[in-house]
Each structure stands twice: as C-alpha cells, then as structure tokens.
Design a protein around this motif. Structure first.
Motif, PDB file in Angstrom:
ATOM      1  N   VAL A  55      40.834  34.406  34.539  1.00 20.70           N
ATOM      2  CA  VAL A  55      41.249  34.490  35.943  1.00 20.70           C
ATOM      3  C   VAL A  55      40.195  33.816  36.820  1.00 20.70           C
ATOM      4  O   VAL A  55      39.040  34.248  36.889  1.00 20.70           O
ATOM      5  CB  VAL A  55      41.447  35.955  36.384  1.00 20.70           C
ATOM      6  N   ALA A  56      40.608  32.754  37.506  1.00 17.45           N
ATOM      7  CA  ALA A  56      39.692  32.019  38.380  1.00 17.45           C
ATOM      8  C   ALA A  56      39.436  32.807  39.658  1.00 17.45           C
ATOM      9  O   ALA A  56      40.270  33.611  40.098  1.00 17.45           O
ATOM     10  CB  ALA A  56      40.272  30.652  38.710  1.00 17.45           C
ATOM     11  N   PRO A  57      38.287  32.620  40.301  1.00 21.85           N
ATOM     12  CA  PRO A  57      38.020  33.271  41.590  1.00 21.85           C
ATOM     13  C   PRO A  57      39.059  32.874  42.636  1.00 21.85           C
ATOM     14  O   PRO A  57      39.576  31.751  42.617  1.00 21.85           O
ATOM     15  CB  PRO A  57      36.632  32.750  41.956  1.00 21.85           C
TER      16      PRO A  57
ATOM     17  N   GLY B 280      36.449  25.676  35.751  1.00 22.61           N
ATOM     18  CA  GLY B 280      37.887  25.901  35.797  1.00 22.61           C
ATOM     19  C   GLY B 280      38.422  25.464  37.150  1.00 22.61           C
ATOM     20  O   GLY B 280      37.802  24.678  37.874  1.00 22.61           O
ATOM     21  N   SER B 281      39.557  26.003  37.527  1.00 23.04           N
ATOM     22  CA  SER B 281      40.191  25.633  38.786  1.00 23.04           C
ATOM     23  C   SER B 281      39.347  26.078  39.983  1.00 23.04           C
ATOM     24  O   SER B 281      38.795  27.183  40.010  1.00 23.04           O
ATOM     25  CB  SER B 281      41.571  26.286  38.882  1.00 23.04           C
ATOM     26  N   LEU B 282      39.261  25.178  40.986  1.00 26.20           N
ATOM     27  CA  LEU B 282      38.573  25.495  42.241  1.00 26.20           C
ATOM     28  C   LEU B 282      39.569  25.736  43.372  1.00 26.20           C
ATOM     29  O   LEU B 282      39.178  25.777  44.540  1.00 26.20           O
ATOM     30  CB  LEU B 282      37.621  24.358  42.614  1.00 26.20           C
TER      31      LEU B 282
ATOM     32  N   MET C 133      31.687  34.053  38.792  1.00 24.17           N
ATOM     33  CA  MET C 133      32.237  34.146  37.450  1.00 24.17           C
ATOM     34  C   MET C 133      33.763  34.165  37.418  1.00 24.17           C
ATOM     35  O   MET C 133      34.421  34.582  38.376  1.00 24.17           O
ATOM     36  CB  MET C 133      31.705  35.391  36.742  1.00 24.17           C
ATOM     37  N   SER C 134      34.297  33.722  36.296  1.00 24.38           N
ATOM     38  CA  SER C 134      35.701  33.946  35.988  1.00 24.38           C
ATOM     39  C   SER C 134      35.880  35.396  35.561  1.00 24.38           C
ATOM     40  O   SER C 134      34.936  36.041  35.094  1.00 24.38           O
ATOM     41  CB  SER C 134      36.163  33.009  34.869  1.00 24.38           C
ATOM     42  N   GLY C 135      37.093  35.905  35.724  1.00 22.97           N
ATOM     43  CA  GLY C 135      37.345  37.317  35.439  1.00 22.97           C
ATOM     44  C   GLY C 135      38.436  37.524  34.418  1.00 22.97           C
ATOM     45  O   GLY C 135      39.017  36.582  33.872  1.00 22.97           O
ATOM     46  N   ILE C 136      38.724  38.784  34.179  1.00 17.48           N
ATOM     47  CA  ILE C 136      39.698  39.195  33.172  1.00 17.48           C
ATOM     48  C   ILE C 136      40.893  39.842  33.863  1.00 17.48           C
ATOM     49  O   ILE C 136      40.730  40.708  34.737  1.00 17.48           O
ATOM     50  CB  ILE C 136      39.067  40.192  32.183  1.00 17.48           C
ATOM     51  N   HIS C 137      42.095  39.438  33.483  1.00 22.24           N
ATOM     52  CA  HIS C 137      43.297  40.044  34.034  1.00 22.24           C
ATOM     53  C   HIS C 137      43.372  41.511  33.597  1.00 22.24           C
ATOM     54  O   HIS C 137      43.221  41.838  32.422  1.00 22.24           O
ATOM     55  CB  HIS C 137      44.532  39.280  33.534  1.00 22.24           C
ATOM     56  N   ASN C 138      43.596  42.399  34.573  1.00 20.72           N
ATOM     57  CA  ASN C 138      43.639  43.840  34.303  1.00 20.72           C
ATOM     58  C   ASN C 138      42.382  44.305  33.555  1.00 20.72           C
ATOM     59  O   ASN C 138      42.440  45.070  32.593  1.00 20.72           O
ATOM     60  CB  ASN C 138      44.890  44.216  33.505  1.00 20.72           C
ATOM     61  N   SER C 139      41.252  43.860  34.041  1.00 16.03           N
ATOM     62  CA  SER C 139      39.993  44.164  33.364  1.00 16.03           C
ATOM     63  C   SER C 139      39.690  45.656  33.389  1.00 16.03           C
ATOM     64  O   SER C 139      39.866  46.323  34.416  1.00 16.03           O
ATOM     65  CB  SER C 139      38.844  43.424  34.061  1.00 16.03           C
TER      66      SER C 139
ATOM     67  N   VAL D 279      24.788  24.850  41.113  1.00 13.19           N
ATOM     68  CA  VAL D 279      25.614  26.016  41.397  1.00 13.19           C
ATOM     69  C   VAL D 279      26.732  26.063  40.353  1.00 13.19           C
ATOM     70  O   VAL D 279      27.294  25.023  39.975  1.00 13.19           O
ATOM     71  CB  VAL D 279      26.197  25.921  42.817  1.00 13.19           C
ATOM     72  N   ALA D 280      27.068  27.258  39.857  1.00 11.83           N
ATOM     73  CA  ALA D 280      28.065  27.396  38.790  1.00 11.83           C
ATOM     74  C   ALA D 280      29.262  28.183  39.308  1.00 11.83           C
ATOM     75  O   ALA D 280      29.139  29.363  39.634  1.00 11.83           O
ATOM     76  CB  ALA D 280      27.454  28.093  37.583  1.00 11.83           C
ATOM     77  N   LEU D 281      30.421  27.532  39.390  1.00 16.24           N
ATOM     78  CA  LEU D 281      31.630  28.153  39.928  1.00 16.24           C
ATOM     79  C   LEU D 281      32.673  28.313  38.830  1.00 16.24           C
ATOM     80  O   LEU D 281      33.020  27.351  38.141  1.00 16.24           O
ATOM     81  CB  LEU D 281      32.189  27.305  41.071  1.00 16.24           C
TER      82      LEU D 281
END
Length: 799
Positions: free
Chosen positions: A357-359, A382-384, A315-321, A345-347
């Motif tokens: 926020v990308a992994p 998103g970005s890989l 998953m994508s994430g959150i800045h300062n989550s 597969v889902a990236l």
C-alpha cells in the motif's frame, strides 16, 4: 473586627505558620535504614538528603504524598556525589515527589528497571520528577533485559539527567500505556543527555520508546524536547513512537546510527529537531509510518543512511495491517525541512510482497535539499500518486524531476559553523504558503516572509537544539563505553540453539556442547555472533521432523551483522529437506553483512526447488563470504550469488574467499557469482580460491563448476578440479586481474580465458589419492610439492 480579635487571628496564623515550618523538615540520612525510616515518616514539603558516598546494594523506595506547593524532596547531599552501585534500584510512587542528584554508576538490577515510576501495579507515580541524575554503565554480567528508566502514571517529568552506556537488552527509557491510569499521561522528557549506546545486535535497543504496538491506537501526549542524543546506536529506532499525539521538538541527534521512527500510533508532531550525522555510516533522520503526522522545520546534515535510514523516509504499508506490522501512511504533512549533504529522501520505501500500500495524501512541500556531490535527492520505491509536491527547492548538480523539485542556486552563510541561507535568496521566496505551513522557523522566528526550508532568510540565531543546555548540573566522568562481549554454553536438544540466540548481544560467542541440535524454526542472527562447536565432528545441526512449519533455512544473517560458524555439521537429510543452510538478509535489505565458515561440513542439501547451501538475495550486499577448512557435500548447489541481473553492475558480495575447502558431489554449480552491466569492471569484487578441491561437481552436459559471469577478479591457486567430465568448462576467467596457477584439472575440461586473464603451471594429471574420500594424496601424487616442485595442491594436511 476589634483589635483584640485581630490579635487572636494573627496569633493563630502565626502558630499555623510555625507548625507548617516545623513540619517541613530536612533530614540527613547516612544509610538505607535511616533512609527508609525518613521516607516512611515523610510529610509534604519534607526534604530527605542522602549523605555523600557509595550506597551499595540498596533498593531505594521513594513513596509519599506531597503536594504541588510542597513536594517531598529526596536529594543527594552534593549532586553527583551520592553513588548508587552494586545490585540497586529506585522506585518512585505517590504524588509530587522529586528525586535529584543521584548517580547510578557501574551497578545492575534484577528488577524490570533501574528507575521505575511505580512501586507495584497498584501504586504508581503521578506528578513526580527525576532531575539532575545520572545512570551510566549500569549493565548486568549476563545479557538480561531491563530498562534504565520506565515511566508509569501521569504528569511525570524526567529532566536534566544523563543516561549513558547501556549495553544490555531493553530500551533505555520507556513510557508505558497499559491501562487507563497511564493514557494521555502528558509526561515530559526534557533537557537530558542520552549518551553512547553501542549496537545491541537485535531489536530492543531503542533509546526512547513511547508505548507498544498493543496500545498504539491510544493517546500518550508525551513531550520529548530539548534532549541531546549522541551515538545512540542501539538499533535502527533511536526513538520509537508507538502511541498517539506525542511531540518531538528541539532535540539534537549527533552521529546516531538510526532514526526518529514513527513506528506505530498517529498524529505525532516532529519539529525543530537537528540531525547531524557527520557523514558517519548508517546515520539517519526521520522515518514515517501510520497517519496524521506533521514533520516540519527540521534540519538534517551529513546523514549517510539510505532506505529505512534516509534523512526522511516514508514507508509503504500493509493492507489491513495488524497493530504490530506496518499500517499505511496517510494524511501526513512534511514541510519546510532543510536537508544538507545527505543521502536521498526515500518515498514508499519497504515495498515488497507484503507492504503493497503506497502512502496517500502526503504533503511534501517547501523543503530545501542541497548537496555538493551531485548525488540523488530522492529515491521512490513505488507510486508517488499519493504525494502532493509543492515548492521543493534543490541546490545540486543532481538531475531532478521538475514535477517534484525546482532547481536553484542557494547562497549560504554559517552561524557557528552551521550552514544557513543568506538574506539574498529570491528563489526560496518563490514558494506558496499552504494552509498547514508552519508560522515560525526552526529558531522560533516568525515567518513574516514565507520561504522554503527550515530557516528564515538571513536568520541570525541558532536553533534551540544547538544552543540548549542539557544534562545534570555536575559533569559525570564516564569511562569509555564498549559493546558487550558475552559467551553462552548451549546444550543439545530441540530448539535450544534458537533460544540461546534470543539472548545474544552485539558480540556473543555460543559454545555448543557435543550432540544433536534439532532446529524447529528459522534462526535469524543479528550482531557479531560466533557459533562454535566444542568438538569438531561432534556437534550436529538437523531439522526436526515433527514440526508444524518446516524451516526454509537454518540461519539468516541480518543486515549489518556478522555470523561465524565453526566446528559444526549442518545436515539437511530427512523427510523434508530445507532449501538453504544460510541466507543473506531479505530482498532489498540494505546494510553490509559478512559470513565466515571454518571447519564446518554442509551435507545433503538436496532440495532441487532452487535450493543451495548459501543464498544471497537480490539487492543485498556482503562484505565477505568466507569458507575455510570445510566440506560441502552431496547437495544440489553450493553458493548462489547470482540474482543481481538488473544491468547496473551490482554484485551480492565484495569478497568471496574459498580456502582449504572441498566441494564434493554437487549436482549443479559449486559457486555462482554474477554481475551484469557497465559497473562490473570497476566494483572491485573478488573471488579467491586457494588450496581447495572440486570433485564430481556439475557433471551434467554444459555445466560449469564455478560460474563467474561479469566478475573480473577471480584468483585460483593450488586447487583441484576433478571428475566433472561432461561439463562445458570448469571456470571462465575474464580480465587482467584473473588467473589460475599451480592447479590440476582431471576429467574436467579446460579453463576459458579472455581479456588478458592468465594461467600458469596448470597440470592435467590424475591426482592419485591415498584416501579419495578425504582427498589425501598418495606419496607419489603430483599434488605434493616434493613431486611438482612448486607447491602443494588441494587440501592442506590435517583437514
């Protein structure tokens, strides 16, 4: 030492041995009074045996101080023959207590759990064990929340048991980490059968949860291994990892509509698990969030879920989550997994305005992916740039990017119907072993020759997850598990409807008493929910005036849910008008949903900032949107399904049905159903309008009453279009599947036709109303069958 003293010492040892033997007593108890007395007097090594039969309305307290060498045993006379039912529960507290052989069957509890590893907050269980037990269909009449089992303390074990048929709110098995005495608990959950759990319809339907978001940065060190999960469909998170340093190993997931979800917490190890979806809808694999995880040597076959339910999703994430949201994925190792005939597969999945926020530093290496239908093997959201791809092999006709995957033909064999690569697969050997690559394969065999995928080449053994024995020593015969069907009566007032929705289960009917229901917050609907006014015209939903944050809408339907509204008035009038009455799941939320409206009025949705009575967001999909016997009046827009403009031939709904419904005084369009791209002609989407009235809709120049761009099956029958004299045209029909018949157009211009669309029995006459506000035709009106000779046009009687 003289012989005399030696005899004395031996005699003392013998006496001590006899005393110990006498202390280790076996006590048969036949009722709760005898049981309580035996527990209160139990010594280390004692065995308390419950007599076979039904134990009804009992609160079993297993409290004592055993030792590692001499645990206190509480067991059934015959495993599976002691039936605990009625209002009953079990609490375990103390040290080294083993409870075995009990069957909690068709009862309920008013405590927090059916089985709890604590007596109270001060008396908890350590080094205790529950084994050879069953909890089945232990549900309350009302959808109150409790757990089947909750683990507290440290070093406890739950094994060889059966947990099936939970339908009420609450996780099946939960591990708590609320203070120091519960952290780094090293609990072991193994060799259990987790049977069918129907969808709950909202959050809280996990089968296992370890921790909470509040304590997610703490270490639990819980081991979950050698368990069988079958049709555990309570919610998307079959297992919800919410703490650190947990291990999930050698588990089998069969036809489970969800994922093993690393929701919160870091450093989980997910290895040697087998996921068999059997191509059932929504079946999923492993979802990765947070940091430091290792996902290796897993086998995933026939999983139909995508996005959040993909075989592997990162998953994508959150800045300062905050702790309860989505911390970014980083430092994750995903290696040597085999994925067969699954969705992509889902990236980077979940990327939106919040999750940006990308992994980062994710190793995705030496995985083997194969499918027989040439479907996509990867979806990126998103970005890989944060992924490190090495040695991933794809055996498929699908197109792949050589930067991420290498294509090869793989030879397969079967072991007990399980596909395994043969020894003759040189392409799998052309990969590089990394420093964090696994040393063995999914069967436990040493990787002497390192290859891609979960299996060594020519493997002869099955994974432990396939060949293990789980569950109790007896076979409990459990009745078919059915979803809950609840009903609640709701009284009018401020926030009462939202409060009632928080208590719903998968299938719930809410009966609303007459009166006004003031809405102070947006209401999200999950499950199969029917909201029914007890008397037509007397149940009103309005936005409350004195609330800090104005609701954007009345209802949001969650994915995989159905909402039925009946006998309601939704009135948006007031100082601050909401934008929508009902909206789809949020943008990009996968999973079909449906909306059914019957005998409802939607009034005064006049918000001109993009507002409409119903809105479908981009990349959401309804099976059915149905409005019957209803009125949509004095509003800016009607139904808006116009956001699929990416040219891929997608639509927001399969079927839109308008029947015996009036659209009156709508400023712009009544319906906007949009499709763009080559797939529009083959997606089989339909708009069906019958016995309806469109009056004073879209009177502005160049307006259109019913917009159907790209929709090639529009069927209009027995309908009136009136008093929209400035419009461009009422509707444009395209394609051989589209037609309009037995309908009246008055001051509404002419219908446009192309590509074989048909018309039959169109009339351009004044409707002649007896009551125009209710659209009741006069006796001489051409809308009546006796006057037109074909069939009634407009609304049916008694609407």
């Amino acid at each position: 030492m003289t012989k005399f003293y030696r005899h004395i010492i031996l005699a003392v040892f013998l006496a001590l041995f006899q005393l110990c033997a006498l202390a280790q007593t076996k006590i048969m108890v036949k009722d709760i009074a005898e049981y309580n007395e035996a527990v209160n007097n139990a010594n280390p090594g004692d065995s308390i045996v419950l007599k076979n039969g039904a134990w009804s309305n009992v609160e079993l307290l297993a409290v004592g101080e055993g030792t590692k060498e001499k645990p206190i045993s509480i067991s059934a006379e015959t495993p599976g023959k002691v039936i605990i039912n009625g209002k009953s529960n079990l609490r375990i507290a103390g040290n080294y207590i083993t409870v075995s052989g009990l069957w909690f069957k068709n009862g309920y509890t008013e405590e927090s759990a059916v089985i709890s590893f604590k007596k109270n907050n001060n008396e908890i269980a350590n080094n205790c064990r529950l084994t050879d037990c069953t909890v089945s269909n232990y549900n309350p009449k009302e959808n109150t929340k409790y757990y089947y089992l909750e683990l507290w303390g440290k070093n406890n074990r739950v094994d060889h048991s059966n947990f099936t048929g939970k339908t009420n709110a609450g996780t099946t098995l939960v591990v708590w980490l609320k203070s120091e005495e519960h952290l780094e608990n090293k609990h072991r959950i193994d060799h259990n059968y987790f049977g069918e759990r129907p969808p709950l319809g909202r959050n809280g339907g996990e089968t296992i949860r370890i921790g909470t978001s509040t304590y997610s940065e703490s270490s639990s060190k819980t081991l979950v291994e050698n368990n069988f999960f079958q049709k555990c469909n309570g919610e998307i998170e079959i297992i919800s990892n919410k703490s650190g340093d947990n291990i999930f190993r050698n588990n089998l997931f069969f036809e489970c509509e969800g994922t093993l979800t690393l929701r919160h917490g870091d450093r989980a190890l997910v290895e040697k698990n087998v996921f068999l979806g059997n191509n059932k809808p929504e079946t999923g694999g492993i979802r990765v969030i947070n940091a430091g995880h290792t996902v290796i040597n897993n086998l995933l076959v026939g999983l139909s879920g995508d996005g959040y339910r993909a075989p592997i999703s990162v998953m994508s994430g959150i800045h300062n989550s905050p702790l309860n949201r989505y911390k970014p994925v980083k430092d994750v190792n995903i290696q040597n997994n085999t994925i067969i005939n699954c969705r992509a597969v889902a990236l980077g999945v979940g990327k939106d305005e919040e999750k940006t926020v990308a992994p980062t530093n994710v190793t995705f290496a030496n995985n083997l992916i194969t499918n027989s239908n040439a479907s996509k093997v990867m979806e990126s959201y998103g970005s890989l740039n944060g992924f490190n791809f090495y040695g991933n092999i794809v055996s498929s006709q699908a197109e792949v990017d050589a930067a991420y995957f290498q294509k090869a033909n793989i030879n397969w064999k079967t072991i007990s119907s399980l596909p395994v690569p043969t020894a003759d697969n040189p392409a799998l050997e052309k990969v590089k072993k990394l420093k964090n690559s696994p040393e063995d394969d999914i069967t436990g065999g040493i990787r002497e020759n390192y290859v891609a995928g979960a299996f060594n080449l020519g493997a002869k053994d099955l994974p432990e997850a396939i060949k293990m024995n789980v569950g109790p020593s007896y076979k409990p015969e459990i009745k078919e598990v059915k979803p809950r069907e609840d009903s609640l009566i709701v009284k009018p007032g401020l926030g009462t409807l939202k409060k009632a929705l928080s208590k719903t289960s998968t299938q719930t009917k809410l009966y609303l008493n007459p009166g006004t229901y003031f809405i102070d917050d947006e209401m999200r609907v999950e499950g199969n929910i029917k909201i029914i006014g007890s008397e037509k015209g007397k149940v009103i939903l309005k936005i409350a005036e004195d609330v800090e944050k104005r609701p954007l809408y009345f209802f949001r339907i969650k994915e995989r849910s159905k909402l039925f509204l009946e006998n309601l008035i939704l009135d948006a009038s007031g100082e601050h008008v909401p934008k929508y009455a009902v909206v789809s799941p949020g943008k990009g939320k996968d999973g079909k949903y449906s909306l059914f409206i019957d005998n409802c009025d939607f009034l005064n949705f006049t918000n001109t900032n993009g507002g409409s009575i119903y809105k479908a967001y981009l990349n959401t999909y309804a099976d059915t949107v149905s409005f019957k016997n209803s009125r949509l009046e004095n509003s800016y827009r009607g139904l808006n399904l116009s956001f699929q403009k990416d040219g891929q031939g997608k639509v927001n709904a399969q079927n839109i049905i308008i029947e015996n419904t009036a659209f009156k005084d709508i400023k712009e369009f009544a319906i906007n159903f949009y499709c763009k791209g080559a797939g529009c002609s083959s997606n089989n989407s339909k708009l069906i309008i019958n016995q309806s009235v469109f009056n004073n809709v879209s009177k502005e120049d160049d307006g259109v009453i019913v917009k159907t761009n790209g929709i090639e099956s529009v069927q209009i029958s027995n309908t009136v279009f009136a008093n929209s004299y400035n419009i461009k045209y009422p509707v444009r029909l395209v394609g051989e599947k589209s037609f309009i018949s037995n309908s009246v157009l008055y001051d509404a211009r002419e219908v446009k036709f192309s590509k074989g669309a048909k018309q039959k029995d169109l009339m351009f006459k004044k409707p002649k109303w007896e009551d125009e506000s209710q659209f009741i035709p006069s006796k001489k009106s051409y809308l009546l069958k006796e006057n037109n000779g074909i069939g009634r046009i407009g609304l049916l009687p008694n609407n």
